[in-house]
Design an enzyme around this catalytic site. Structure first.
Site, PDB file in Angstrom:
ATOM      1  CE  LYS A 100      -4.412  -1.635   1.007  1.00 29.21           C
ATOM      2  NZ  LYS A 100      -4.299  -2.940   1.696  1.00 29.21           N
ATOM      3  CD  GLU A 122     -10.058   4.145   1.461  1.00 31.22           C
ATOM      4  OE1 GLU A 122      -9.938   5.370   1.226  1.00 31.22           O
ATOM      5  OE2 GLU A 122      -9.368   3.276   0.884  1.00 31.22           O
ATOM      6  CB  SER A 389      -0.061  -8.173  -1.062  1.00 28.11           C
ATOM      7  OG  SER A 389      -0.872  -8.997  -0.237  1.00 28.11           O
TER       8      SER A 389
HETATM    9  C1  LIG Z   1      -5.139  -4.028   1.503  1.00 29.29           C
HETATM   10  C2  LIG Z   1      -4.419  -5.267   1.267  1.00 29.29           C
HETATM   11  C3  LIG Z   1      -4.788  -6.144   0.216  1.00 29.29           C
HETATM   12  C4  LIG Z   1      -5.984  -5.944  -0.639  1.00 29.29           C
HETATM   13  O1  LIG Z   1      -5.955  -4.805  -1.443  1.00 29.29           O
HETATM   14  P1  LIG Z   1      -5.701  -4.850  -3.000  1.00 29.29           P
HETATM   15  O2  LIG Z   1      -6.016  -3.475  -3.432  1.00 29.29           O
HETATM   16  O3  LIG Z   1      -6.605  -5.871  -3.604  1.00 29.29           O
HETATM   17  O4  LIG Z   1      -4.285  -5.202  -3.207  1.00 29.29           O
HETATM   18  C5  LIG Z   1      -3.998  -7.271   0.003  1.00 29.29           C
HETATM   19  N1  LIG Z   1      -2.933  -7.546   0.785  1.00 29.29           N
HETATM   20  C6  LIG Z   1      -2.575  -6.741   1.796  1.00 29.29           C
HETATM   21  C7  LIG Z   1      -1.389  -7.123   2.617  1.00 29.29           C
HETATM   22  C8  LIG Z   1      -3.287  -5.574   2.071  1.00 29.29           C
HETATM   23  O5  LIG Z   1      -2.928  -4.797   3.099  1.00 29.29           O
END
Ligand SMILES: *Cc1c(COP(=O)(O)O)cnc(C)c1O
Length: 407
Positions: A100, A122, A389
């Site tokens: 993010k 948000e 992610s």
């Molecule tokens: C917020 C988040 C997501 C989901 O958001 P996307 O916009 O679909 O990437 C996925 N993995 C993590 C670690 C997150 O914090």
């Protein structure tokens, strides 16, 4: 490091001038926001082709966020599955713990460029809120984060993190008291304070230009991964796997490979307790075309168009709508979508921790579940890249509770 540069091939012609990805996307907002969205689009349009902006963005991504992130060969997970090689793109190693921050830095630079000194955001689980609070501290911007009252309770640690970094966290008490209501409140604030305030939306969703802009700030994930796998293996991967909440980490990894027909891509949604109304957040498994929070896309809704309750063990995937670019590529058959259930995720969360010494975010674990299924199905000459992610530090308390452990 590759820049988020200007369009160059057919796939780059999306979205069209009206913000549409085929039938999806668009601008479904109150008239009072149109001027702000147009200003953002103009300023972003200039910034994306401005070498100075790109240079500054790259510098902050490197020095502040920690890019490039490694592409890691998960040797023991690979052995465990006994098939294709599994590589992890380590977005979990970034500052504040997830991908993010890529988008938060990009949009904070745009806020500065627009002369806006106040930022709102948000947040659901709190990851986007923490990333936004962090960049606002860094760039000296006032920061207000809207968060559902239920989420604030579940994610008390992230609330305190945001406050430590100088953000004001405002509790939202409407409806389900989670992410959807927090977005509504943020949009209400934006309508009121639009001249001084930029809204840093946290995923590849919403009204034009957000889906495209957020995607572009995350394209660095796939650009790096492509370079890294070519250097390491001398060829492209066979498959890419990423989890899909709004869709930003997935489209960030996939985008650079869309023109490579040999690379199969799968987005993994939250299967929750199973695909029954109210028990999951797999929009492609139960959703229908509709409009929510600025955007036309697949939405979990009842026959009257009321938004259905959603559920996932991971707050970051627990949203009733999916980014419009994913809906488009799903129709085209270019990206496949699968889901992982809470139980599968809990098991794989522990397995990855034990075998690799990496505690993955529950969101990312959805991708891992599917990546491991594919690895088992493919031969050892095949290569899979799974987007990790985020890191699971934020999730350990919840997992302990689910496993019946007393801390
Ligand atoms: C917020 C988040 C997501 C989901 O958001 P996307 O916009 O679909 O990437 C996925 N993995 C993590 C670690 C997150 O914090």
């Amino acid at each position: 490091m590759p820049a988020t540069s200007a369009p160059r091939a057919a796939r780059f012609s999306l979205p069209d001038a009206a913000g549409h990805f085929g039938p999806y996307g668009g601008i479904f907002v109150p008239e009072t926001l149109m001027a702000a969205l147009e200003e953002l689009e103009t300023v972003y349009g200039e910034a994306r082709v401005d070498p100075l902006f790109q240079k500054e963005l790259r510098r902050h991504l490197s020095e502040f966020a920690g890019r490039p992130t490694p592409l890691y060969f998960a040797e023991r997970l690979t052995q465990h599955c006994g098939g294709a090689k599994i590589y992890l793109k380590r977005e979990d190693l970034l500052h504040t713990g997830a991908h993010k921050i890529n988008n938060a830095i990009g949009q904070a630079l745009l806020a500065v460029r627009m002369g806006k000194k106040r930022v709102i955001a948000e947040t659901g689980a709190g990851q986007h809120g923490v990333a936004t609070a962090s960049v606002c501290a860094k760039f000296g911007l006032e920061c207000v984060v809207y968060m559902g009252a239920v989420d604030m309770e579940r994610q008390a640690l992230n609330v305190f993190r945001m406050r430590l970094m100088g953000a004001e966290v405002r509790s939202v008490d409407a409806g389900q008291k989670t992410l959807k209501e927090a977005i509504n409140e943020a949009m209400r604030d934006w309508v009121t304070n639009v001249r001084t305030t930029h809204y840093i939306l946290g995923t590849a969703y919403g009204a034009k230009p957000y889906p495209e802009m957020v995607r572009d700030f995350h394209r660095v994930i796939g650009a790096e991964a492509k370079e890294q796998i070519l250097a390491r293996e001398g060829r492209l991967p066979d498959e890419l796997v990423a989890c899909v909440g709004g869709g930003s980490n997935a489209i960030g990894l996939f985008f650079e490979f869309l023109d490579e027909p040999s690379v199969k891509m799968t987005g993994v949604e939250a299967g929750g307790r199973g695909i029954r109304k109210g028990d999951h957040a797999a929009r492609f498994a139960g959703g229908k075309l509709g409009v929510l929070q600025g955007c036309k896309t697949y939405i979990l809704q009842d026959p009257d168009g009321q938004i259905e309750l959603t559920h996932s063990v991971s707050a970051g995937l627990d949203y009733a709508a999916v980014g419009p670019e994913h809906a488009f590529y799903r129709d085209k058959g270019r990206i496949d979508y699968a889901y992982a259930t809470d139980d599968e995720v809990l098991e794989t969360f522990q397995l990855c921790s034990r075998l690799e010494g990496i505690i993955p975010a529950l969101e990312s674990t959805h991708a891992l579940v599917h990546g491991m299924k594919r690895a088992r199905a493919l031969g050892p000459e095949k290569i899979i890249i799974v987007n990790l992610s985020g890191r699971g530090d934020k999730d350990v308390q919840q997992v302990a509770k689910l496993l019946g452990e007393k801390l």
